[in-house]
Scaffold this active site. Structure first.
Site, PDB file in Angstrom:
ATOM      1  N   SER A 158       0.846  -1.191   0.000  1.00 14.20           N
ATOM      2  CA  SER A 158       0.000   0.000   0.000  1.00 14.20           C
ATOM      3  C   SER A 158       0.875   1.232   0.000  1.00 14.20           C
ATOM      4  O   SER A 158       2.042   1.183   0.411  1.00 14.20           O
ATOM      5  CB  SER A 158      -0.883   0.002   1.261  1.00 14.20           C
ATOM      6  OG  SER A 158      -1.478   1.258   1.480  1.00 14.20           O
ATOM      7  N   TYR A 184       0.466  -0.044  10.646  1.00 11.85           N
ATOM      8  CA  TYR A 184       0.071  -0.380   9.277  1.00 11.85           C
ATOM      9  C   TYR A 184       1.224  -0.099   8.314  1.00 11.85           C
ATOM     10  O   TYR A 184       1.539  -0.931   7.450  1.00 11.85           O
ATOM     11  CB  TYR A 184      -1.151   0.443   8.885  1.00 11.85           C
ATOM     12  CG  TYR A 184      -1.701   0.115   7.516  1.00 11.85           C
ATOM     13  CD1 TYR A 184      -2.227  -1.139   7.243  1.00 11.85           C
ATOM     14  CD2 TYR A 184      -1.687   1.064   6.489  1.00 11.85           C
ATOM     15  CE1 TYR A 184      -2.734  -1.452   5.981  1.00 11.85           C
ATOM     16  CE2 TYR A 184      -2.191   0.769   5.235  1.00 11.85           C
ATOM     17  CZ  TYR A 184      -2.711  -0.491   4.985  1.00 11.85           C
ATOM     18  OH  TYR A 184      -3.202  -0.787   3.745  1.00 11.85           O
TER      19      TYR A 184
END
Length: 322
Positions: A158, A184
């Site tokens: 990502s 994350y």
């Protein structure tokens, strides 16, 4: 590499005209969002797709469209149980796949969690690092022997990797305060570094690995831990950073557009063009040293020495060497 595809391309655009009969692909996170679309698009071109999911009862219902696409094209679709937050489940899944003995032309590690409250996997790892990275690290290494010559590993990362490098000294936030977005970012950087090292280790036998960013997609279950207010605050922060840097605003993608880079990297792009690299919008991303959520890959995510160190740490944490 000449490439006619871009940010708005869908899976059907990318795979148009391809016949994937005889190709076999494993997709994790097959019961929702990008995973369903990735499986559907491949199965619709005749591929034999194996979808891995934590909740098989849910997956049986949500993947009805995949089964229909497979039936219409002459492909096939099967499910296998996999809970990436449990190393025992990962090992059981890998053992079942190895017992079947059927090879894979591509493995797409699509499953993941994003910004949950602080917690741990069944084995005591921070939830995001344990699920997004260690679960896939163990699974792929256990079934590497099933990857056919010329096969691909596609590791879903990502642009969130731009938020944080891996912390090799404190991967589980044992000595630092937990921030869900730092967690994350670390896990998404780990997804890239895993692809970098896997590619380096296996390219001699024709197996390549790449990491991909699907884009910003709010329609999936990935954002289930965020309230609408939290989503708006995050978007506002990103938009402000882009504006300050003179960058265009966020461009949101549909699920079909988000899954396009995964299938492009797995079965369309040249292996030499994408191997060991990070792709977005159906092309290889440029290296971007500036901070903030924007296009491009941070240099630390492609650093081979960091990749080697993460691999060694991951082996110690799962208790196996590969």
């Amino acid at each position: 590499m000449t490439n006619a595809f871009g940010a708005t391309s869908t899976t059907d655009d990318v795979l148009a005209g391809l016949d994937l009969r005889g190709k076999r692909v494993l997709v994790t996170g097959a019961s929702a969002g990008l995973g369903i679309e990735t499986c559907r698009a491949l199965a619709a071109r005749g591929a034999d797709v194996v979808g891995a999911a934590r909740d098989l009862a849910k997956a049986e219902v949500t993947t009805a469209a995949v089964r229909a696409a497979a039936s219409a094209s002459g492909g096939s679709f099967a499910l296998v149980e996999l809970d990436l937050a449990s190393l025992a489940s990962v090992r059981a899944c890998a053992a079942a796949l190895n017992a079947q003995g059927q090879g894979f032309d591509a493995i797409i590690t699509n499953a993941g969690v994003m910004a949950p409250p602080f917690g741990h996997t069944a084995d005591g790892f921070e939830t995001q690092f344990g699920t997004n990275h260690l679960g896939h690290f163990l699974l792929v290494n256990h079934i590497t022997g099933l990857i056919r010559e010329g096969g691909r590993l596609v590791s879903l990362s990502s642009s969130g990797h731009r938020l944080a490098d891996v912390d090799l000294e404190d991967p589980n936030f044992e000595r630092s305060a937990y921030d869900p977005w730092v967690g994350y970012g670390r896990s998404k950087t780990a997804n890239i570094l895993f692809a970098v090292e896997f590619d380096a280790r296996h390219r001699e036998r024709g197996i390549r690995a790449t990491a991909v960013h699907p884009g910003v997609i709010w329609e999936t279950e990935l954002s289930r831990h965020m309230s609408e207010d939290e989503k708006q605050a995050l978007v506002g922060s990103i938009e402000a950073g882009l504006a300050a840097a003179g960058q265009p605003p966020l461009a949101y993608k549909s699920i079909a557009q988000g899954a396009a880079t995964s299938v492009w990297s797995a079965v369309v792009a040249s292996a030499d063009a994408v191997g060991g690299l990070y792709c977005e919008d159906c092309h290889v991303a440029h290296v971007e040293e500036l901070e903030g959520i924007r296009a491009g890959v941070r240099p630390y995510a492609l650093d081979r020495e960091r990749a080697k160190a993460l691999w060694a740490l991951s082996e110690r944490l799962v208790g196996e060497q590969f």
